[in-house]
Design a protein around this motif. Structure first.
Motif, short mmCIF file in Angstrom:
data_model
loop_
_atom_site.label_atom_id
_atom_site.label_comp_id
_atom_site.label_asym_id
_atom_site.label_seq_id
_atom_site.Cartn_x
_atom_site.Cartn_y
_atom_site.Cartn_z
N LEU A 112 -1.77 4.15 1.28
CA LEU A 112 -0.54 4.18 0.48
C LEU A 112 -0.85 4.38 -1.00
O LEU A 112 -0.14 5.11 -1.69
CB LEU A 112 0.26 2.89 0.68
CG LEU A 112 0.90 2.70 2.05
CD1 LEU A 112 1.50 1.30 2.16
CD2 LEU A 112 1.94 3.76 2.31
N LEU A 113 -1.90 3.77 -1.47
CA LEU A 113 -2.30 3.93 -2.86
C LEU A 113 -2.71 5.38 -3.14
O LEU A 113 -2.35 5.94 -4.18
CB LEU A 113 -3.45 2.98 -3.19
CG LEU A 113 -3.96 2.96 -4.62
CD1 LEU A 113 -2.82 2.63 -5.59
CD2 LEU A 113 -5.07 1.96 -4.77
N GLU A 114 -3.40 6.01 -2.22
CA GLU A 114 -3.78 7.42 -2.39
C GLU A 114 -2.54 8.31 -2.46
O GLU A 114 -2.48 9.22 -3.29
CB GLU A 114 -4.66 7.86 -1.22
CG GLU A 114 -6.06 7.32 -1.29
CD GLU A 114 -6.89 7.68 -0.06
OE1 GLU A 114 -6.51 8.62 0.69
OE2 GLU A 114 -7.91 7.01 0.17
N VAL A 115 -1.55 8.03 -1.63
CA VAL A 115 -0.30 8.80 -1.66
C VAL A 115 0.39 8.60 -2.99
O VAL A 115 0.89 9.55 -3.62
CB VAL A 115 0.63 8.39 -0.49
CG1 VAL A 115 2.00 9.01 -0.63
CG2 VAL A 115 0.00 8.77 0.84
N LEU A 116 0.43 7.38 -3.46
CA LEU A 116 1.07 7.06 -4.75
C LEU A 116 0.38 7.79 -5.89
O LEU A 116 1.05 8.34 -6.78
CB LEU A 116 1.05 5.55 -4.99
CG LEU A 116 1.71 5.01 -6.24
CD1 LEU A 116 3.19 5.37 -6.25
CD2 LEU A 116 1.54 3.51 -6.32
N GLU A 117 -0.93 7.85 -5.88
CA GLU A 117 -1.66 8.55 -6.93
C GLU A 117 -1.33 10.03 -6.96
O GLU A 117 -1.26 10.64 -8.01
CB GLU A 117 -3.17 8.37 -6.72
CG GLU A 117 -3.71 7.06 -7.21
CD GLU A 117 -5.21 7.01 -7.04
OE1 GLU A 117 -5.68 6.93 -5.89
OE2 GLU A 117 -5.89 7.05 -8.07
N ASN A 156 -7.88 -3.88 3.83
CA ASN A 156 -6.54 -3.37 4.07
C ASN A 156 -6.54 -1.84 3.95
O ASN A 156 -6.22 -1.28 2.91
CB ASN A 156 -5.54 -3.99 3.10
CG ASN A 156 -4.11 -3.77 3.53
OD1 ASN A 156 -3.82 -2.84 4.28
ND2 ASN A 156 -3.22 -4.60 3.04
N GLY A 157 -6.87 -1.15 5.03
CA GLY A 157 -6.96 0.30 5.04
C GLY A 157 -5.62 0.97 4.84
O GLY A 157 -5.53 2.04 4.22
N GLU A 158 -4.57 0.37 5.36
CA GLU A 158 -3.22 0.94 5.21
C GLU A 158 -2.81 0.94 3.74
O GLU A 158 -2.23 1.90 3.24
CB GLU A 158 -2.21 0.16 6.05
CG GLU A 158 -0.83 0.76 6.06
CD GLU A 158 -0.79 2.14 6.72
OE1 GLU A 158 0.09 2.93 6.32
OE2 GLU A 158 -1.61 2.42 7.60
N LYS A 165 -1.20 2.22 -14.96
CA LYS A 165 -1.77 0.87 -15.10
C LYS A 165 -1.67 0.11 -13.78
O LYS A 165 -2.63 -0.56 -13.36
CB LYS A 165 -1.04 0.08 -16.20
CG LYS A 165 -1.35 0.51 -17.60
CD LYS A 165 -0.54 -0.31 -18.59
CE LYS A 165 -0.56 0.31 -19.96
NZ LYS A 165 0.35 -0.36 -20.89
N LEU A 166 -0.52 0.18 -13.13
CA LEU A 166 -0.34 -0.52 -11.86
C LEU A 166 -1.28 0.02 -10.78
O LEU A 166 -1.85 -0.76 -10.01
CB LEU A 166 1.11 -0.41 -11.39
CG LEU A 166 2.14 -1.19 -12.21
CD1 LEU A 166 3.54 -0.83 -11.77
CD2 LEU A 166 1.90 -2.69 -12.07
N MET A 186 -4.08 -2.09 -8.77
CA MET A 186 -4.11 -2.09 -7.30
C MET A 186 -5.49 -1.68 -6.79
O MET A 186 -5.99 -2.24 -5.81
CB MET A 186 -3.03 -1.17 -6.75
CG MET A 186 -1.62 -1.69 -6.99
SD MET A 186 -0.33 -0.48 -6.60
CE MET A 186 -0.40 -0.47 -4.82
N LYS A 187 -6.11 -0.71 -7.45
CA LYS A 187 -7.46 -0.29 -7.06
C LYS A 187 -8.44 -1.44 -7.19
O LYS A 187 -9.31 -1.63 -6.32
CB LYS A 187 -7.93 0.88 -7.93
CG LYS A 187 -7.35 2.20 -7.57
CD LYS A 187 -7.94 3.27 -8.52
CE LYS A 187 -7.36 4.63 -8.29
NZ LYS A 187 -7.90 5.62 -9.23
N GLN A 188 -8.31 -2.17 -8.30
CA GLN A 188 -9.21 -3.31 -8.50
C GLN A 188 -9.02 -4.37 -7.42
O GLN A 188 -9.98 -4.95 -6.93
CB GLN A 188 -8.99 -3.92 -9.90
CG GLN A 188 -9.39 -3.01 -11.04
CD GLN A 188 -10.83 -2.57 -10.96
OE1 GLN A 188 -11.74 -3.35 -10.68
NE2 GLN A 188 -11.06 -1.28 -11.17
N LEU A 189 -7.76 -4.62 -7.06
CA LEU A 189 -7.49 -5.60 -6.01
C LEU A 189 -8.04 -5.13 -4.66
O LEU A 189 -8.56 -5.93 -3.88
CB LEU A 189 -5.99 -5.86 -5.89
CG LEU A 189 -5.35 -6.64 -7.05
CD1 LEU A 189 -3.84 -6.67 -6.91
CD2 LEU A 189 -5.91 -8.05 -7.10
N LEU A 190 -7.94 -3.85 -4.39
CA LEU A 190 -8.48 -3.32 -3.13
C LEU A 190 -10.01 -3.39 -3.10
O LEU A 190 -10.60 -3.57 -2.04
CB LEU A 190 -8.02 -1.88 -2.92
CG LEU A 190 -6.66 -1.72 -2.27
CD1 LEU A 190 -6.24 -0.26 -2.26
CD2 LEU A 190 -6.66 -2.27 -0.86
#
Length: 109
Positions: A101-106, A95-97, A80-81, A85-89
């Motif tokens: 980080l989101l890709e790593v988390l996924e 914010n490329g960084e 869910k988080l 975060m994807k929606q916010l991006l």
């Protein structure tokens, strides 16, 4: 029924290493391979009732493990988080960084 099957598949994924080989095999055949109780009974040369009882006991064990360890619950919360975060991006893609980080988390799940 589909919701229960999906939940059991997730619980099995998270906790299968805590099951005996027989429990793991019955659950895999029943939930992942969609075998009927009769087919499993025939495969293992036991009664249909024995297979049913084993699966019911194993389901209860998986639910107990989840109650104590909450691995599936935490997985759902992380999912869910990540979606939020994807929606916010999407709204602010500058914010490329953060995107990296989101890709790593996924990939951790």
């Amino acid at each position: 029924m589909l919701e229960k099957t999906t939940r059991m598949n997730y619980l099995y994924d998270f906790y299968q290493s805590l099951l005996t080989p027989k429990q793991s095999s019955y659950m895999s055949l029943y939930y992942l391979d969609d075998f009927s109780l009769g087919e499993i009974a025939e495969e293992y040369d036991v009664s249909r009732q024995a297979v049913y009882d084993n699966i019911k006991r194993t389901e209860a064990m998986l639910e107990e493990y989840e109650e104590k360890l909450l691995l599936f619950h935490k997985f759902q919360e992380r999912f869910k988080l990540i979606e939020e975060m994807k929606q916010l991006l999407k709204a602010d893609s500058s914010n490329g960084e953060m995107e990296k980080l989101l890709e790593v988390l996924e990939k951790l799940d």
